[in-house]
Scaffold this motif. Sequence first.
Motif: not given
Ligand code: MG
Length: 260
Positions: A232, A201, A105, A199, A168
């Motif tokens: 991110e 962001e 991600d 992650a 997250h």
């Molecule tokens: Mg994300």
Amino acid sequence: MIVLKTAGELDLMDEANSIVHGILKGLAERIGPGVTTAELDRWAEAEIRSLGGVPAFLNYKGFPATLCTALNDVIVHGIPDDKPLENGDILGIDCGVLYKGYYGDAARTYAVGEVSDVADRLMRVTREALDLAVERVRSRGRLSDIGHVVQKHVESNGFSVVRQFVGHGVGTSLHEEPQVPNFGRPGKGMRLKPGLVLAIEPMVNAGRNAVQVDSDGWTARTKDGTLSAHFEYSVAVTPSGPRVLGLDEAAGAQQALGAA
Ligand code: MG
Ligand code: MG
């Protein structure tokens, strides 16, 4: 539940994220005036599948596309469409890939042609906030130190941090615990441990931080109509420091999401 990953799992997550970074890099060569986000989406989906990955956002809670595209005042979760990009636009692209059971991600915001000074500065400050956050991803550090450094950098530059959406944990699920806000007081929350993957962001608005969601139920934009930027990385805590997943180490973190 907080899930810590083994070294072998981090290597798999590195592979998933390197597919994502390959997509973000390929998009940099394709984005320009006259191109549509639907075209970019079709290219990204085909590319991900050709590499053995699965687009992670497609059909996620009903999301209809591979990429989340965020044009100008859109913060996150925009849906690709057939409207041609115009000179001066800024376009956020968030890409997720499932590969060998693990999620990658990452996101970045791109300039379309020549952009205004404020757009340029907004993207730079958001990108810098992410880099500062990555530096806080250290064993024994506190979770809230990440959000604190983002908020401090963003607000000291006159912009605002979105609070309605947060970073997250990530791993065998796209969204795992803990939540990673982009704001807050330092020295709070869990202590970071090797094997934790976050992650991170930052979503940063040129104006105020209020959000409104379109009638499509997805597209989140600034309430005051000002520009928004989003960058991110998925970052692992390791005993030797932060490991940004999916980067070509020779190229280095600074080059992965485009020059600031
Ligand atoms: Mg994300
Ligand atoms: Mg993302």
